[in-house]
Design an enzyme around this catalytic site. Structure first.
Site, PDB file in Angstrom:
ATOM      1  N   HIS A  75       0.847  -1.195   0.000  1.00  0.00           N
ATOM      2  CA  HIS A  75       0.000   0.000   0.000  1.00  0.00           C
ATOM      3  C   HIS A  75       0.883   1.245   0.000  1.00  0.00           C
ATOM      4  O   HIS A  75       1.704   1.428   0.899  1.00  0.00           O
ATOM      5  CB  HIS A  75      -0.887   0.033   1.243  1.00  0.00           C
ATOM      6  CG  HIS A  75      -2.052  -0.899   1.162  1.00  0.00           C
ATOM      7  ND1 HIS A  75      -3.126  -0.815   2.008  1.00  0.00           N
ATOM      8  CD2 HIS A  75      -2.315  -1.918   0.318  1.00  0.00           C
ATOM      9  CE1 HIS A  75      -4.003  -1.762   1.692  1.00  0.00           C
ATOM     10  NE2 HIS A  75      -3.525  -2.449   0.679  1.00  0.00           N
ATOM     11  N   TYR A 203      -9.463   5.317   7.312  1.00  0.00           N
ATOM     12  CA  TYR A 203      -9.726   5.691   8.707  1.00  0.00           C
ATOM     13  C   TYR A 203     -10.776   6.796   8.688  1.00  0.00           C
ATOM     14  O   TYR A 203     -10.540   7.838   8.065  1.00  0.00           O
ATOM     15  CB  TYR A 203      -8.461   6.237   9.372  1.00  0.00           C
ATOM     16  CG  TYR A 203      -7.309   5.256   9.474  1.00  0.00           C
ATOM     17  CD1 TYR A 203      -7.140   4.470  10.610  1.00  0.00           C
ATOM     18  CD2 TYR A 203      -6.367   5.131   8.447  1.00  0.00           C
ATOM     19  CE1 TYR A 203      -6.068   3.587  10.721  1.00  0.00           C
ATOM     20  CE2 TYR A 203      -5.292   4.245   8.550  1.00  0.00           C
ATOM     21  CZ  TYR A 203      -5.157   3.480   9.687  1.00  0.00           C
ATOM     22  OH  TYR A 203      -4.095   2.611   9.796  1.00  0.00           O
ATOM     23  N   PRO A 295      -4.415   0.485  18.504  1.00  0.00           N
ATOM     24  CA  PRO A 295      -4.148  -0.017  17.150  1.00  0.00           C
ATOM     25  C   PRO A 295      -4.177   1.039  16.042  1.00  0.00           C
ATOM     26  O   PRO A 295      -3.719   0.750  14.935  1.00  0.00           O
ATOM     27  CB  PRO A 295      -5.250  -1.058  16.926  1.00  0.00           C
ATOM     28  CG  PRO A 295      -6.304  -0.745  17.923  1.00  0.00           C
ATOM     29  CD  PRO A 295      -5.652  -0.081  19.073  1.00  0.00           C
ATOM     30  N   LYS A 299       0.889  -0.036  15.012  1.00  0.00           N
ATOM     31  CA  LYS A 299       2.296  -0.051  15.415  1.00  0.00           C
ATOM     32  C   LYS A 299       2.691  -1.235  16.312  1.00  0.00           C
ATOM     33  O   LYS A 299       3.883  -1.525  16.467  1.00  0.00           O
ATOM     34  CB  LYS A 299       2.635   1.252  16.164  1.00  0.00           C
ATOM     35  CG  LYS A 299       2.630   2.467  15.280  1.00  0.00           C
ATOM     36  CD  LYS A 299       3.829   2.459  14.352  1.00  0.00           C
ATOM     37  CE  LYS A 299       3.647   3.321  13.139  1.00  0.00           C
ATOM     38  NZ  LYS A 299       3.898   2.665  11.877  1.00  0.00           N
ATOM     39  N   TYR A 387       3.992   6.585   9.799  1.00  0.00           N
ATOM     40  CA  TYR A 387       3.110   5.476   9.415  1.00  0.00           C
ATOM     41  C   TYR A 387       3.913   4.316   8.808  1.00  0.00           C
ATOM     42  O   TYR A 387       3.655   3.151   9.110  1.00  0.00           O
ATOM     43  CB  TYR A 387       2.047   5.967   8.426  1.00  0.00           C
ATOM     44  CG  TYR A 387       0.897   4.997   8.252  1.00  0.00           C
ATOM     45  CD1 TYR A 387      -0.165   4.980   9.155  1.00  0.00           C
ATOM     46  CD2 TYR A 387       0.869   4.086   7.197  1.00  0.00           C
ATOM     47  CE1 TYR A 387      -1.225   4.088   9.015  1.00  0.00           C
ATOM     48  CE2 TYR A 387      -0.180   3.191   7.042  1.00  0.00           C
ATOM     49  CZ  TYR A 387      -1.221   3.205   7.953  1.00  0.00           C
ATOM     50  OH  TYR A 387      -2.263   2.315   7.811  1.00  0.00           O
TER      51      TYR A 387
HETATM   52  P1  RFL Z   1       1.877 -11.640  21.861  1.00  0.00           P
HETATM   53  O1  RFL Z   1       1.454 -11.764  20.439  1.00  0.00           O
HETATM   54  O2  RFL Z   1       0.840 -11.261  22.854  1.00  0.00           O
HETATM   55  O3  RFL Z   1       2.541 -13.016  22.275  1.00  0.00           O
HETATM   56  C1  RFL Z   1       2.832 -13.308  23.615  1.00  0.00           C
HETATM   57  C2  RFL Z   1       2.868 -14.810  23.782  1.00  0.00           C
HETATM   58  O4  RFL Z   1       3.220 -15.083  25.149  1.00  0.00           O
HETATM   59  C3  RFL Z   1       2.415 -16.126  25.612  1.00  0.00           C
HETATM   60  N1  RFL Z   1       2.293 -16.088  27.078  1.00  0.00           N
HETATM   61  C4  RFL Z   1       2.877 -16.993  27.881  1.00  0.00           C
HETATM   62  N2  RFL Z   1       3.693 -18.006  27.632  1.00  0.00           N
HETATM   63  C5  RFL Z   1       4.094 -18.754  28.688  1.00  0.00           C
HETATM   64  N3  RFL Z   1       3.678 -18.536  29.976  1.00  0.00           N
HETATM   65  C6  RFL Z   1       2.843 -17.511  30.248  1.00  0.00           C
HETATM   66  N4  RFL Z   1       2.417 -17.305  31.499  1.00  0.00           N
HETATM   67  C7  RFL Z   1       2.412 -16.673  29.183  1.00  0.00           C
HETATM   68  N5  RFL Z   1       1.597 -15.598  29.104  1.00  0.00           N
HETATM   69  C8  RFL Z   1       1.550 -15.257  27.827  1.00  0.00           C
HETATM   70  C9  RFL Z   1       1.069 -15.903  24.915  1.00  0.00           C
HETATM   71  O5  RFL Z   1       0.292 -17.104  24.894  1.00  0.00           O
HETATM   72  C10 RFL Z   1       1.507 -15.432  23.540  1.00  0.00           C
HETATM   73  O6  RFL Z   1       1.586 -16.504  22.625  1.00  0.00           O
HETATM   74  O7  RFL Z   1       3.072 -10.576  22.016  1.00  0.00           O
HETATM   75  P2  RFL Z   1       4.276 -10.205  21.020  1.00  0.00           P
HETATM   76  O8  RFL Z   1       4.928 -11.432  20.461  1.00  0.00           O
HETATM   77  O9  RFL Z   1       5.084  -9.188  21.734  1.00  0.00           O
HETATM   78  O10 RFL Z   1       3.576  -9.524  19.760  1.00  0.00           O
HETATM   79  C11 RFL Z   1       2.927  -8.304  19.868  1.00  0.00           C
HETATM   80  C12 RFL Z   1       1.719  -8.239  18.936  1.00  0.00           C
HETATM   81  O11 RFL Z   1       0.969  -9.436  19.051  1.00  0.00           O
HETATM   82  C13 RFL Z   1       0.837  -7.054  19.290  1.00  0.00           C
HETATM   83  O12 RFL Z   1       1.613  -5.869  19.430  1.00  0.00           O
HETATM   84  C14 RFL Z   1      -0.226  -6.753  18.259  1.00  0.00           C
HETATM   85  O13 RFL Z   1      -1.008  -7.856  17.922  1.00  0.00           O
HETATM   86  C15 RFL Z   1      -1.128  -5.660  18.857  1.00  0.00           C
HETATM   87  N6  RFL Z   1      -2.396  -5.622  18.197  1.00  0.00           N
HETATM   88  C16 RFL Z   1      -2.468  -4.989  17.017  1.00  0.00           C
HETATM   89  N7  RFL Z   1      -1.337  -4.432  16.511  1.00  0.00           N
HETATM   90  C17 RFL Z   1      -1.372  -3.810  15.339  1.00  0.00           C
HETATM   91  O14 RFL Z   1      -0.314  -3.345  14.897  1.00  0.00           O
HETATM   92  N8  RFL Z   1      -2.564  -3.730  14.632  1.00  0.00           N
HETATM   93  C18 RFL Z   1      -3.737  -4.300  15.105  1.00  0.00           C
HETATM   94  O15 RFL Z   1      -4.752  -4.241  14.444  1.00  0.00           O
HETATM   95  C19 RFL Z   1      -3.709  -4.958  16.334  1.00  0.00           C
HETATM   96  N9  RFL Z   1      -4.823  -5.549  16.853  1.00  0.00           N
HETATM   97  C20 RFL Z   1      -3.530  -6.229  18.773  1.00  0.00           C
HETATM   98  C21 RFL Z   1      -4.738  -6.183  18.059  1.00  0.00           C
HETATM   99  C22 RFL Z   1      -3.488  -6.869  20.016  1.00  0.00           C
HETATM  100  C23 RFL Z   1      -4.610  -7.467  20.601  1.00  0.00           C
HETATM  101  N10 RFL Z   1      -4.489  -8.055  21.910  1.00  0.00           N
HETATM  102  C24 RFL Z   1      -3.206  -8.182  22.529  1.00  0.00           C
HETATM  103  C25 RFL Z   1      -5.536  -8.387  22.732  1.00  0.00           C
HETATM  104  C26 RFL Z   1      -5.874  -6.792  18.589  1.00  0.00           C
HETATM  105  C27 RFL Z   1      -5.819  -7.440  19.847  1.00  0.00           C
HETATM  106  C28 RFL Z   1      -7.088  -8.098  20.327  1.00  0.00           C
HETATM  107  C1  PHB Z   2      -5.948  -4.163  10.627  1.00  0.00           C
HETATM  108  O1  PHB Z   2      -6.017  -4.480   9.422  1.00  0.00           O
HETATM  109  O2  PHB Z   2      -6.295  -4.945  11.529  1.00  0.00           O
HETATM  110  C2  PHB Z   2      -5.463  -2.803  10.985  1.00  0.00           C
HETATM  111  C3  PHB Z   2      -4.965  -1.983   9.987  1.00  0.00           C
HETATM  112  C4  PHB Z   2      -4.523  -0.711  10.328  1.00  0.00           C
HETATM  113  C5  PHB Z   2      -4.621  -0.266  11.633  1.00  0.00           C
HETATM  114  C6  PHB Z   2      -5.113  -1.102  12.625  1.00  0.00           C
HETATM  115  C7  PHB Z   2      -5.548  -2.379  12.295  1.00  0.00           C
HETATM  116  O3  PHB Z   2      -4.232   0.996  11.942  1.00  0.00           O
END
Ligand code: RFL
Ligand code: PHB
Length: 392
Positions: A75, A203, A295, A299, A387
């Site tokens: 993109h 957005y 989100p 980032k 971004y």
């Molecule tokens: P993760 O992906 O949370 O992975 C952590 C891992 O640690 C494990 N864990 C344990 N393992 C052993 N013993 C324990 N006691 C443990 N407790 C936890 C978990 O099972 C898991 O497998 O962290 P990591 O690797 O640092 O990665 C970070 C990303 O996942 C996170 O920043 C993003 O997903 C945030 N996020 C989003 N980021 C975006 O950039 N765009 C988004 O649209 C977006 N949507 C989201 C999100 C995070 C969400 N969370 C955390 C609820 C939507 C959600 C719902």
């Molecule tokens: C997504 O595709 O989940 C997404 C994309 C851009 C954002 C947040 C989430 O800023």
């Protein structure tokens, strides 16, 4: 008691733990990953969708294969809507950079497959994982698996265990400072197998609340609406979701949007959080274990990857060049980039959402911020730089 020995014990098999593990393995540095949940459960979590160029470079460096370049969507810009207007930040023409739309679930799956091909060990469904004695020269991790106690003796522990994991919580409160901001709303998101309404992400700032159009492929869409913090997915049928989303989008977009049954629906709270420092002698916090961003701006995953970059380079230097310079600089380097992404995510969130406390004055400020963005190449360039991701 079952004893293991490795160089780096990694708690957490999310993107940060898997990427760090893969880079270490490729450099001949032994590591063991443990996770609380199963592989299938991790792959069922729907999260981020936008990868910065630096993130894609890191994934290439981890050798995770060509799928990301075949299936990911480049993109060169994104659209934002406010006050009945539709504007665009054209990253490609402003700074000659793009982002890649490719789901976190796919990244995780690619990393898991790459790890399996190397035979590096991952232990899923562990209980009571705990980093121990990380302030000494003999750190170790304990956990239980199927009722049996295990211990991993190691040189270093990487706490890649997310916001709720044990790594940050095992640090004495006197040694850590946390900064936190809660936002008074969440995002209700759905996934549906319908073609995205537009090629690029939209957005939308709207008086009914924020709305957003994203995608995972040319046939799968990801849509979000701002909702109350105490809202529940059961309050939203698919029809109610689509109706509300349409009301928040520019009219032509709303009219052209293809709707259909959702197969995933979830609510994520919005929060900014940073823990300082990110290193406690032999324990390093990585990714969501150390920081959370809302989100808006996508980032979270990208920050986890830049943390991994700094930590991996530090560990590689330690093992291959016998230098502690990289690991000594880890916390300061990672936090300097983290705070800039925290600021950008906070700014974008503040610009695009309706807060319960928003006054007419606040509303005017929000509109003038977005109007300025639409008219100033300098402002667009600053947003584009943030971004697509600041350099590592
Ligand atoms: P993760 O992906 O949370 O992975 C952590 C891992 O640690 C494990 N864990 C344990 N393992 C052993 N013993 C324990 N006691 C443990 N407790 C936890 C978990 O099972 C898991 O497998 O962290 P990591 O690797 O640092 O990665 C970070 C990303 O996942 C996170 O920043 C993003 O997903 C945030 N996020 C989003 N980021 C975006 O950039 N765009 C988004 O649209 C977006 N949507 C989201 C999100 C995070 C969400 N969370 C955390 C609820 C939507 C959600 C719902
Ligand atoms: C997504 O595709 O989940 C997404 C994309 C851009 C954002 C947040 C989430 O800023």
């Amino acid at each position: 008691m079952t004893n293991h020995k490795t160089q780096v014990a990694i708690i957490g098999s999310g993107p940060s733990g898997l990427l760090l593990g893969q880079l270490l393995t490729l450099s001949g540095i032994d590591n063991i990953i443990i996770d609380r949940v199963s592989k299938d459960y991790i792959l069922s979590r729907v999260r981020a969708g936008v990868l910065e160029e630096g993130t894609v470079e890191m994934l290439d460096k981890a050798n995770i294969g060509p799928r990301i370049h075949e299936e990911g969507m480049l993109h060169g810009g994104f659209t934002y809507a406010f006050s009945g207007r539709v504007e665009r930040v054209d990253m490609r023409s402003l700074i000659n950079k793009n982002v890649m739309v490719y789901g976190q679930t796919e990244v995780t799956q690619d990393l898991m497959e790459a790890r399996e091909a190397t035979n590096a060990p991952t232990i899923y469904e562990v209980e009571d994982a705990c980093p121990v004695d990380f302030d000494s020269d003999k750190p170790y991790v304990t956990f239980k698996k199927d009722g049996v106690a295990h211990r991993i003796d190691c040189d270093f522990i990487a706490g890649c265990d997310g916001y709720h994991g044990p790594s940050r919580q095992s640090v004495p409160s006197s040694a850590i400072k946390t900064y936190e901001k809660e936002y008074p709303f969440g995002w209700l998101g759905i996934l549906a197998d319908v073609p995205p309404v537009r090629h690029e992400i939209i957005y939308a700032n709207n008086e009914r609340g924020f709305g957003m159009c994203s995608m995972r492929s040319t046939t799968r869409s990801r849509y979000y609406i701002q909702c109350a913090n105490d809202d529940h997915v059961d309050n939203w049928s698919d029809d109610q979701f689509w109706d509300e989303l349409r009301r928040r989008l520019p009219q032509d977009v709303a009219e052209e949007m293809t709707t259909g049954p959702s197969f995933e629906k979830s609510i994520a709270p919005l929060r900014s959080f940073v823990a300082e420092p990110m290193r406690f002698n032999k324990l390093f916090l990585v990714g969501d274990a150390a920081h959370i961003v809302p989100p808006t701006g996508a980032k979270g995953l990208n920050l986890a990857v830049s943390d991994v970059h700094y930590l991996f380079e530090g560990l590689r230097e330690y093992y291959q060049e016998k230098s502690t310079a990289g690991i000594d600089a880890y916390s300061q380097k990672a936090l300097s980039r983290v705070w800039k992404a925290v600021r950008f995510s906070w700014w974008f969130t503040t610009c695009m959402h309706r807060f319960p406390t928003t006054t007419e004055f606040d509303q005017k400020i929000q509109e003038s911020d977005l109007d300025y963005l639409s008219k100033s190449v300098a402002a667009q360039t600053a947003v584009a730089e943030n971004y697509v991701g600041l350099p590592f």
